[in-house]
Design an enzyme around this catalytic site. Structure first.
Site, PDB file in Angstrom:
ATOM      1  N   TRP A  99       0.817  -1.315  -0.120  1.00  0.00           N
ATOM      2  CA  TRP A  99       0.141  -0.041   0.095  1.00  0.00           C
ATOM      3  C   TRP A  99       0.920   1.387   0.021  1.00  0.00           C
ATOM      4  O   TRP A  99       0.526   2.100  -0.741  1.00  0.00           O
ATOM      5  CB  TRP A  99      -1.029   0.045   1.245  1.00  0.00           C
ATOM      6  CG  TRP A  99      -2.154  -1.179   0.967  1.00  0.00           C
ATOM      7  CD1 TRP A  99      -2.282  -2.338   1.955  1.00  0.00           C
ATOM      8  CD2 TRP A  99      -3.022  -1.408   0.192  1.00  0.00           C
ATOM      9  NE1 TRP A  99      -3.191  -3.126   1.540  1.00  0.00           N
ATOM     10  CE2 TRP A  99      -3.812  -2.521   0.369  1.00  0.00           C
ATOM     11  CE3 TRP A  99      -3.223  -0.644  -1.119  1.00  0.00           C
ATOM     12  CZ2 TRP A  99      -4.724  -2.946  -0.267  1.00  0.00           C
ATOM     13  CZ3 TRP A  99      -4.132  -1.282  -1.783  1.00  0.00           C
ATOM     14  CH2 TRP A  99      -4.982  -2.390  -1.628  1.00  0.00           C
ATOM     15  N   ASP A 166      -1.803   6.737   6.239  1.00  0.00           N
ATOM     16  CA  ASP A 166      -2.759   5.944   6.052  1.00  0.00           C
ATOM     17  C   ASP A 166      -3.005   5.180   7.078  1.00  0.00           C
ATOM     18  O   ASP A 166      -2.278   4.326   7.360  1.00  0.00           O
ATOM     19  CB  ASP A 166      -2.302   5.142   4.710  1.00  0.00           C
ATOM     20  CG  ASP A 166      -3.100   4.106   4.147  1.00  0.00           C
ATOM     21  OD1 ASP A 166      -4.317   3.885   4.715  1.00  0.00           O
ATOM     22  OD2 ASP A 166      -2.890   3.314   3.055  1.00  0.00           O
ATOM     23  N   LYS A 190     -11.887  -1.856   6.513  1.00  0.00           N
ATOM     24  CA  LYS A 190     -11.057  -2.733   7.573  1.00  0.00           C
ATOM     25  C   LYS A 190     -11.662  -2.687   8.989  1.00  0.00           C
ATOM     26  O   LYS A 190     -11.808  -3.674   9.517  1.00  0.00           O
ATOM     27  CB  LYS A 190      -9.423  -2.280   7.620  1.00  0.00           C
ATOM     28  CG  LYS A 190      -9.160  -1.989   6.098  1.00  0.00           C
ATOM     29  CD  LYS A 190      -8.784  -3.451   5.454  1.00  0.00           C
ATOM     30  CE  LYS A 190      -8.443  -3.168   3.979  1.00  0.00           C
ATOM     31  NZ  LYS A 190      -7.423  -2.372   3.422  1.00  0.00           N
TER      32      LYS A 190
HETATM   33  C1  PLP Z   1      -6.969  -1.824   2.208  1.00  0.00           C
HETATM   34  C2  PLP Z   1      -5.849  -0.690   2.069  1.00  0.00           C
HETATM   35  C3  PLP Z   1      -5.777   0.202   1.010  1.00  0.00           C
HETATM   36  C4  PLP Z   1      -6.740   0.342  -0.024  1.00  0.00           C
HETATM   37  O1  PLP Z   1      -7.901   0.709   0.236  1.00  0.00           O
HETATM   38  P1  PLP Z   1      -9.089   0.900  -0.869  1.00  0.00           P
HETATM   39  O2  PLP Z   1     -10.249   1.540   0.220  1.00  0.00           O
HETATM   40  O3  PLP Z   1      -9.470  -0.309  -1.480  1.00  0.00           O
HETATM   41  O4  PLP Z   1      -8.597   1.658  -1.908  1.00  0.00           O
HETATM   42  C5  PLP Z   1      -4.826   1.106   1.423  1.00  0.00           C
HETATM   43  N1  PLP Z   1      -4.211   1.070   2.358  1.00  0.00           N
HETATM   44  C6  PLP Z   1      -4.114   0.244   3.416  1.00  0.00           C
HETATM   45  C7  PLP Z   1      -2.997   0.274   4.630  1.00  0.00           C
HETATM   46  C8  PLP Z   1      -5.026  -0.826   3.203  1.00  0.00           C
HETATM   47  O5  PLP Z   1      -5.194  -1.805   4.247  1.00  0.00           O
END
Ligand code: PLP
Length: 356
Positions: A99, A166, A190
């Site tokens: 990511w 993030d 998540k």
């Molecule tokens: C799942 C995830 C993403 C991607 O998220 P989307 O909403 O599918 O774009 C980005 N960063 C992390 C740390 C993730 O776990």
């Protein structure tokens, strides 16, 4: 049979959030209308948005000067919106997983990217230490929890430049000192709600520093003017997030949730560390409380398939490791009950007794 949902995302949600969302789909608060057919400009939805915002502020103790947005596009769109709005010349990124790499790739469309440290040399099984955050960059970007590899930065670092994070997979899993960050974002699917909504916590005074023109919908300023209501937001997904936030509050807040997370993770990491056949993949000081990765020791590798089958029979869902890591990954998000971790540990112990 009871299912134990270890999915990495979309993932387990509090049962009460699912039940109340189901009720609201049939009839929102006795209005005679479904949550799915109300206007996003209605009083009913404004109340949902206001309460979700207020609870987010309260649970993370967000200081004045920040705003919370609920937008579409996923965390992946933030990989673009962040540099679009904040990267004037150069930004620094910490490379701790796939990511983070995707975020880096997008930032390069907007300017120079300084990757200050990386754990790619060991397939992202640790969080780099001892690097220096440069002071000549517009911001420093980190991924606090590496969902695929199971490593996590579980503290709020000091940064000489604006810090962007993030937090897709560990938001609300611990208290966070929001004042250390200028922007925190993540996909809700998540640890917060269903797929379809992205949360953004943004310090208002960081905008307006880039020279480029920014298209309307990709400009944070657009969304700050009319928080989450410039265009139609994901109404249903926001409602479920509100229900999760209410649930966290009912448990006593993020500190209480963190204690539960520590207990759950300890149960599973202890089982892994004490096992003759399983072994962890992540450096002990970098281990995630949210995604716990483990494999079988070399001499038992040929038993991984058999364990997967045995676990399936006991109701374990989603414990297959990501294809880039192999082995197993148990995601132990906020809403995963302690009993589910206990069930997995029992299953591991039983398998070990029979096979080693
Ligand atoms: C799942 C995830 C993403 C991607 O998220 P989307 O909403 O599918 O774009 C980005 N960063 C992390 C740390 C993730 O776990």
């Amino acid at each position: 049979m009871k299912k134990h949902n270890f999915n990495a995302g979309p993932s387990v949600l509090p049962r009460i959030a699912i039940e109340n969302s189901a009720k609201a789909i049939l009839d929102l608060n006795g209005t005679g209308l479904s949550l799915l057919e109300i206007s996003h400009r209605s009083k009913d939805f404004q109340a949902i948005l206001d309460e979700a915002t207020a609870l987010f502020n309260e649970l993370l103790n967000i200081p004045a000067g920040y705003k919370i947005l609920f937008l579409g596009g996923g965390a992946s769109l933030q990989f673009d919106m962040v540099p679009y709005n904040l990267l004037n010349k150069k930004a620094a990124y910490l490379e701790t997983g796939v990511w983070a790499q995707k975020a880096i790739k997008e930032a390069k469309f907007f300017g120079d990217v300084n990757v200050v440290a990386s754990s790619a040399d060991k397939n992202f099984t640790y969080i780099p230490k001892g690097y220096i955050i440069p002071s000549d960059v517009d911001y420093f970007h980190i991924t606090t929890n590496n969902t695929i590899y199971g490593s996590e930065i579980r503290y709020d670092m000091d940064s000489p430049v604006p810090l962007v994070a993030d937090m897709s997979s560990d938001i609300l899993s611990r208290p966070v000192d929001v004042s250390k960050y200028v922007l925190i974002y993540g996909g809700a699917q998540k640890n917060l709600g269903p797929a379809g909504v992205t949360f953004i916590i943004i310090k208002e005074d960081i905008l307006g520093k880039v020279e480029r023109k920014i298209p309307t919908l990709l400009n944070y300023a657009t969304h700050l003017k009319e928080p989450s209501l410039y265009n139609t937001p994901p109404v249903f997904a926001i409602f479920t997030c509100l229900e999760t936030l209410r649930w966290i509050k009912s448990l006593g807040g993020v500190k209480a949730v963190e204690e539960m997370n520590i207990r759950k993770a300890k149960l599973l990491y202890d089982a892994i560390d004490n096992s003759r056949i399983f072994t962890g993949t992540v450096a002990p000081d970098s281990r995630s409380l949210m995604n716990i990765c483990f494999v079988m020791k070399e001499q038992y590798k040929d038993k991984e398939e058999a364990f997967m089958e045995a676990a399936k029979k006991k109701g374990m869902i989603g414990i297959k490791g990501h294809r880039s890591v192999g082995g197993f990954r148990a995601s132990t998000y906020n809403a995963l009950p302690y009993e589910s971790v206990q069930a997995l540990v029992d299953c591991m112990n039983e398998f070990e007794k029979e096979n080693a």
